[in-house]
Design an enzyme around this catalytic site. Structure first.
Site, mmCIF file in Angstrom:
data_model
loop_
_atom_site.group_PDB
_atom_site.id
_atom_site.type_symbol
_atom_site.label_atom_id
_atom_site.label_comp_id
_atom_site.label_asym_id
_atom_site.label_seq_id
_atom_site.Cartn_x
_atom_site.Cartn_y
_atom_site.Cartn_z
ATOM 1 N N GLU A 190 1.029 -1.365 0.002
ATOM 2 C CA GLU A 190 0.145 0.022 -0.002
ATOM 3 C C GLU A 190 0.744 1.453 0.040
ATOM 4 O O GLU A 190 0.613 2.298 0.669
ATOM 5 C CB GLU A 190 -1.058 0.116 1.124
ATOM 6 C CG GLU A 190 -1.958 -0.879 1.092
ATOM 7 C CD GLU A 190 -2.992 -1.033 2.141
ATOM 8 O OE1 GLU A 190 -2.857 -0.097 3.191
ATOM 9 O OE2 GLU A 190 -4.065 -1.954 2.093
ATOM 10 N N GLU A 310 -5.251 -8.419 0.016
ATOM 11 C CA GLU A 310 -5.847 -8.404 1.170
ATOM 12 C C GLU A 310 -7.341 -8.051 1.043
ATOM 13 O O GLU A 310 -7.755 -7.331 -0.218
ATOM 14 C CB GLU A 310 -5.391 -6.898 1.700
ATOM 15 C CG GLU A 310 -3.890 -7.146 2.745
ATOM 16 C CD GLU A 310 -3.787 -5.882 3.303
ATOM 17 O OE1 GLU A 310 -4.356 -5.455 3.928
ATOM 18 O OE2 GLU A 310 -2.459 -5.569 3.317
#
Ligand code: AHR
Length: 516
Positions: A190, A310
């Protein structure tokens, strides 16, 4: 009139109910393999996922290495195929060298991702040996936040180098001669998110990742690399632009681009909660388009797939405090409607099986997880069961089923089918799976299921999760009430099809057989 006579009269007087939905399946309409790595998982140094979850030194429930045996059994039952580690946000501040060597000499460090302390007693060797014990493929995410390219290169050397180099020798000193041969490496987590330690813009990230990829592949050219795709879908964030830049700069080097999605039922409306499939489908399809654009016209280009590394329901324990203090440790207690959402995610992954080749539920134990422990034992959350059941379809061929269903208005997402469907086919066993989520809060939906190629056998197996109370949960000593029901049914076949009533807010898997 006698009751039997009344019934007979009614049966002849009432018209047979006409199905209001239709699912048509053709085993020739193949999307792609349901890759075994769609049943991946993720273990982050966060709250009680590692310490107190996977690993609890000195616990009577742990083995001599500190691995919780009850947790290992539950992980086996879940059918995990690949495990991502050590984060997550944690990865962007993690120094892997702190986590190898004699345990009592390992430093305790502050973890600035989650506001906690990291004792470093579970590190690379403990993780990789855990994976070996479970027969699970390891997937390591490097520190592309505050870390360096050289640290990433040395990490591959520590795990994969067979010659007598410095870091391979350190591994040997730490008791492991044979290389671990870790194949899957994430190029950061991320990095597009401002919350990330070492957050970068797309250009800076791409420069870092390109050089990291080069250096890591000089150690082991067989590794597979996952680029950090965008996970920032907030206002003002341009996730498409990030993915486009990353794909254009990293094509030729990467094998996957990652996507992350968390959903929540903040409006307390199950139909709009389960409408999130529209976002999941859209994120996959747009990213697939960007991959195609990045690879267009390049002969023998290294293919790029999507790693949805995720995903889960996460909202009750989400807030600023988690990022700053680790206060609530993301210990979501899941309910029945969250279990339905698992089917929604897998249906979407299966419908895009040609491009989604890895998916990792976040996370494995305690932290937004299907397994929940305390010092005395564990319980299985309702989300555990659909994950384990869908996993039985790994290696099957995903099919492009035609679905006609009553529809509903899902706010800005437009109109959606009440029935969210995927289907897979095992050609060797001639088994056909039809996975159906009925998202309606109130309506059972009578559906005609038709098969095109080959004759259906009348014997079917049904797996179903249904509960009246969408908010029902499990807890310690009481984790049986939301378990699925399974039964055998003899289908009333008619023109190679049959009718089936999917109860309101339910998840059903029909296992059918096609006769040779
Ligand atoms: O899974 C919890 C967190 O969610 C991860 O650390 C991060 O990658 C994401 O924001």
């Amino acid at each position: 009139m006698k009751p039997l006579a009344t019934l007979l009269l009614l049966a002849f007087a009432l018209p047979a109910q006409v199905p209001e939905a239709r699912i048509k399946i053709d085993t020739d309409r193949r999307i792609g393999e349901v890759h075994p790595h769609l049943f991946g998982n993720f273990a982050e140094h966060l709250g009680r996922c590692i310490y107190g979850g996977i690993y609890e030194e000195g616990s009577p429930l742990a083995d001599e290495n500190g691995y919780r045996k009850d947790v290992m059994d539950a992980v086996r039952g879940l059918g995990v195929t690949i495990l991502r580690w050590p984060g997550g946000n944690f990865a962007s501040g993690y120094r892997w060298k702190d986590g190898v060597g004699p345990k009592d000499q390992r430093p305790v460090r502050p973890d600035h991702a989650w506001g906690d302390l990291e004792p470093n007693r579970f590190g690379t060797d403990e993780f990789l040996q855990y994976c070996e014990r479970l027969g699970v493929e390891p997937y390591i995410c490097i520190n592309a936040g505050l870390g360096t390219i050289d640290e990433a290169r040395e990490w591959v050397e520590y795990t994969n180098e067979s010659r007598r180099t410095y870091w391979a020798e350190q591994r040997r000193k730490n008791g492991r001669d044979k290389p671990y041969n870790v194949k899957y490496w994430g190029l950061g987590n991320e990095i597009d998110g401002p919350w990330q330690l070492g957050h970068k813009n797309a250009e800076d990230y791409a420069k870092f990742a390109l050089e990291a990829a080069k250096a890591m592949r000089r150690v082991d050219e067989s590794i597979k690399l996952i680029a950090s795709g965008s996970s920032n879908f907030g206002p003002g964030a341009d996730w498409i632009a990030w993915n486009r830049t990353v794909l254009e700069r990293l094509r030729g080097e990467i094998d996957y681009i990652s996507l992350h999605t968390y959903i929540g039922n903040r409006e307390n409306n199950v139909e709009s909660f389960l409408a999130a499939s529209a976002d999941i489908d859209q994120r996959i399809e747009i990213t697939e388009g960007l991959i195609r654009a990045a690879l267009a016209g390049r002969r023998a280009a290294r293919p790029i797939a999507i790693a949805f590394d995720e995903w889960n329901v996460w909202y009750r324990t989400m807030g600023r405090s988690e990022f700053e203090t680790g206060a609530t440790r993301l210990e979501e207690i899941y309910n029945f409607e969250d279990a339905l959402a698992m089917g929604m995610f897998f249906n979407s992954f299966f419908r895009h099986a040609h491009i989604v080749k890895m998916a990792n539920l976040a996370q494995l134990v305690n932290v937004i997880a299907p397994i929940f422990t305390n010092k005395e034992g564990l319980f299985l959350q309702p989300i555990y069961f659909p994950i384990a059941e869908y996993g039985k379809q790994k290696g099957n061929v995903a099919l492009d089923a035609l679905v006609e269903s009553p529809r509903y208005k899902a706010g800005p997402r437009g109109e959606l089918n009440y029935l969210d469907v995927s289907s897979t086919w095992d050609p060797k066993r001639r088994e056909l799976f039809v996975n159906v989520l009925n998202r309606s809060a109130t309506r059972d939906i009578l559906t005609r299921i038709e098969n095109v190629e080959g004759r259906l056998a009348p014997a079917a197996e049904i797996w179903q999760m249904y509960h009246d109370d969408l908010k029902a949960t499990h807890t310690f000593g009481d984790d049986r009430r939301l378990r699925p029901r399974t039964w055998q049914e003899t289908l009333k076949l008619e023109r190679n099809g049959f009718s089936y009533r999917f109860p309101k807010h339910s998840l059903t898997i029909l296992k059918l057989t096609v006769e040779p």
